[in-house]
Write a protein that holds these residues in place. Structure first.
Motif, short mmCIF file in Angstrom:
data_model
loop_
_atom_site.label_atom_id
_atom_site.label_comp_id
_atom_site.label_asym_id
_atom_site.label_seq_id
_atom_site.Cartn_x
_atom_site.Cartn_y
_atom_site.Cartn_z
N VAL A 39 0.65 -1.31 0.13
CA VAL A 39 0.11 -0.05 -0.10
C VAL A 39 0.95 1.20 0.00
O VAL A 39 0.52 2.36 -0.25
CB VAL A 39 -1.03 -0.02 1.28
CG1 VAL A 39 -0.17 0.19 2.48
CG2 VAL A 39 -2.30 0.95 1.28
N LEU A 40 2.01 1.36 0.58
CA LEU A 40 2.87 2.45 0.67
C LEU A 40 3.56 2.75 -0.65
O LEU A 40 4.23 3.80 -0.83
CB LEU A 40 3.97 2.11 1.90
CG LEU A 40 4.54 3.61 2.41
CD1 LEU A 40 3.61 4.42 3.27
CD2 LEU A 40 5.53 3.16 3.53
N ASN A 41 3.74 1.93 -1.76
CA ASN A 41 4.26 1.90 -2.76
C ASN A 41 4.11 3.16 -3.54
O ASN A 41 4.82 3.81 -4.34
CB ASN A 41 4.43 0.74 -3.72
CG ASN A 41 5.22 -0.45 -3.04
OD1 ASN A 41 5.91 -0.37 -1.80
ND2 ASN A 41 4.90 -1.62 -3.51
N VAL A 42 2.98 3.41 -3.79
CA VAL A 42 2.65 4.73 -4.44
C VAL A 42 2.68 5.95 -4.02
O VAL A 42 2.77 6.92 -4.58
CB VAL A 42 0.80 4.58 -4.58
CG1 VAL A 42 0.53 3.25 -5.31
CG2 VAL A 42 0.16 4.65 -3.06
N GLN A 59 14.30 1.61 -0.67
CA GLN A 59 14.57 0.05 -0.71
C GLN A 59 14.01 -0.45 0.73
O GLN A 59 13.51 -1.44 0.91
CB GLN A 59 15.79 -0.42 -1.11
CG GLN A 59 15.82 -1.73 -1.42
CD GLN A 59 17.31 -2.35 -1.75
OE1 GLN A 59 18.18 -1.61 -1.97
NE2 GLN A 59 17.14 -3.67 -2.32
N TRP A 60 14.81 0.35 1.95
CA TRP A 60 14.73 -0.15 3.16
C TRP A 60 13.28 0.11 3.68
O TRP A 60 12.68 -0.89 4.36
CB TRP A 60 15.54 0.54 3.94
CG TRP A 60 16.81 -0.22 4.07
CD1 TRP A 60 18.15 0.36 3.48
CD2 TRP A 60 17.23 -1.57 4.84
NE1 TRP A 60 19.10 -0.48 3.85
CE2 TRP A 60 18.72 -1.47 4.54
CE3 TRP A 60 16.65 -2.49 5.41
CZ2 TRP A 60 19.39 -2.71 5.01
CZ3 TRP A 60 17.41 -3.45 5.77
CH2 TRP A 60 18.55 -3.73 5.73
N ILE A 61 12.62 1.37 3.20
CA ILE A 61 11.21 1.39 3.43
C ILE A 61 10.25 0.30 3.02
O ILE A 61 9.35 0.03 3.73
CB ILE A 61 10.93 2.76 3.09
CG1 ILE A 61 11.45 3.81 4.07
CG2 ILE A 61 9.26 3.02 3.14
CD1 ILE A 61 11.54 5.45 3.22
N THR A 62 10.39 -0.22 1.77
CA THR A 62 9.63 -0.88 0.97
C THR A 62 9.76 -2.21 1.60
O THR A 62 8.94 -3.17 1.49
CB THR A 62 9.59 -1.02 -0.34
OG1 THR A 62 11.08 -1.07 -0.73
CG2 THR A 62 9.27 0.55 -0.88
N THR A 63 10.88 -2.92 1.87
CA THR A 63 11.11 -4.26 2.29
C THR A 63 11.23 -4.26 3.90
O THR A 63 11.42 -5.50 4.32
CB THR A 63 12.39 -4.61 1.68
OG1 THR A 63 13.65 -3.85 2.43
CG2 THR A 63 12.47 -4.41 0.25
N GLY A 110 14.85 7.18 7.88
CA GLY A 110 15.23 6.18 8.96
C GLY A 110 14.24 5.88 9.89
O GLY A 110 13.82 4.64 10.46
N GLU A 111 13.39 7.03 10.37
CA GLU A 111 12.37 6.98 11.19
C GLU A 111 11.26 6.05 10.41
O GLU A 111 10.48 5.18 11.19
CB GLU A 111 11.91 8.30 11.82
CG GLU A 111 12.83 8.74 12.66
CD GLU A 111 12.65 10.30 12.93
OE1 GLU A 111 13.07 11.07 13.77
OE2 GLU A 111 11.40 10.73 12.50
N LEU A 112 10.80 6.39 9.23
CA LEU A 112 9.78 5.64 8.69
C LEU A 112 10.26 4.21 8.46
O LEU A 112 9.31 3.28 8.59
CB LEU A 112 9.80 6.25 7.28
CG LEU A 112 8.70 5.51 6.32
CD1 LEU A 112 7.36 5.57 7.14
CD2 LEU A 112 8.59 6.47 5.10
N THR A 113 11.66 3.86 8.31
CA THR A 113 11.88 2.64 8.10
C THR A 113 11.73 1.94 9.39
O THR A 113 11.34 0.59 9.45
CB THR A 113 13.52 2.29 7.79
OG1 THR A 113 13.74 2.94 6.43
CG2 THR A 113 13.96 0.73 7.65
N ARG A 116 8.01 1.16 9.90
CA ARG A 116 7.74 -0.11 8.91
C ARG A 116 8.12 -1.54 9.56
O ARG A 116 7.53 -2.30 9.41
CB ARG A 116 8.06 0.17 7.66
CG ARG A 116 7.68 1.16 6.84
CD ARG A 116 6.12 0.92 6.49
NE ARG A 116 6.12 -0.02 5.42
CZ ARG A 116 4.88 -0.88 5.13
NH1 ARG A 116 3.92 -0.62 5.66
NH2 ARG A 116 5.13 -1.52 4.07
N ALA A 117 9.13 -1.22 10.14
CA ALA A 117 9.71 -2.53 10.85
C ALA A 117 8.90 -2.96 12.03
O ALA A 117 8.53 -4.42 12.02
CB ALA A 117 11.07 -2.41 11.21
#
Length: 230
Positions: A39-42, A59-63, A110-113, A116-117
């Motif tokens: 959902v976040l990809n867009v 890449q880190w945010i999406t994975t 980094g905070e967003l990653t 997401r983690a």
């Protein structure tokens, strides 16, 4: 010698309609687990602009979500067998809501990653019960199959509609809403499961020592296969 307390009977419902809150809650859980994969990809172009994210950051945010979700499912499955699937799912849904709400505080990639983690970890906590808890609702195998088929269908739909849903939300609200929307969804699912599925019974829990090393090793193998396949 005191005899062990038998597990309660699971003979409760004779139709899916009779336990619709529980089915709704479990379907929402599985749907959200799948939906959050994409959902976040867009919103990546917007995130790049507002947070100054690099290609590596994206890449880190999406994975981050998918790697921890896929890698920890077996670990939390082992933990849920010992401490209760319903209990672990409710804890996971609480963490899921809190972590999703934390996105409003995010100021750096980094905070967003990290957010997401944590959401990925919370999703891994809910995964073991997505199907297993539906078995508590029925004795009849036909109803069990119908319930799991319905939950699976609703959940897998999330993989297909994730980008579309994300695009519709992004057209109206800021990108943070893509995660904040998880909060009411998680609360609804938790209420449905809390009041629609009976609590874990001690006789159903596994008291054998936790083999977390073996579970982590198996999760690592599963994550590697998923990464190669994906």
């Amino acid at each position: 010698m005191i005899a062990p307390t038998p597990a309660p009977s699971t003979a409760h419902a004779t139709s899916l309609r009779a336990v619709w809150p529980a089915i709704l809650g479990l379907s929402i859980v599985f749907l959200t687990e799948m939906l959050d994969n994409s959902v976040l990809n867009v919103a990546l172009p917007t995130i790049t602009r507002e947070l100054g994210a690099t290609a590596s950051d994206l890449q880190w945010i999406t994975t981050a979500y998918s790697l921890l979700f896929g890698g920890l499912m077996l670990v939390f499955g082992t933990i849920a067998d010992r401490y209760g699937r319903r209990r672990i799912m409710l804890i996971g849904l609480t963490l899921f809501a809190v972590a999703s709400l934390a996105v409003i505080l995010v100021r750096t990639p980094g905070e967003l990653t990290a957010v997401r983690a944590v959401i990925g970890i919370a999703a891994a906590m809910t995964a073991p019960g997505s199907m297993a808890l539906s078995f508590r609702l029925f004795d009849d195998d036909t109803l069990r199959v119908r319930a799991t088929a319905l939950i699976s269908t609703v959940g897998l739909t999330g993989l297909a509609i994730g980008p579309t849903v994300g695009g519709l939300i992004l057209a109206v609200w800021p990108w943070q809403a893509l995660l904040v929307i998880n909060v009411p969804i998680a609360i609804l699912a938790a209420c449905c499961i809390r009041f629609g599925i009976r609590a874990d019974h001690p006789a159903e829990l596994h008291r054998a020592p936790l083999d977390l090393i073996g579970a982590a090793r198996a999760s690592g193998d599963a994550r590697q296969r998923w990464s190669v396949g994906g």
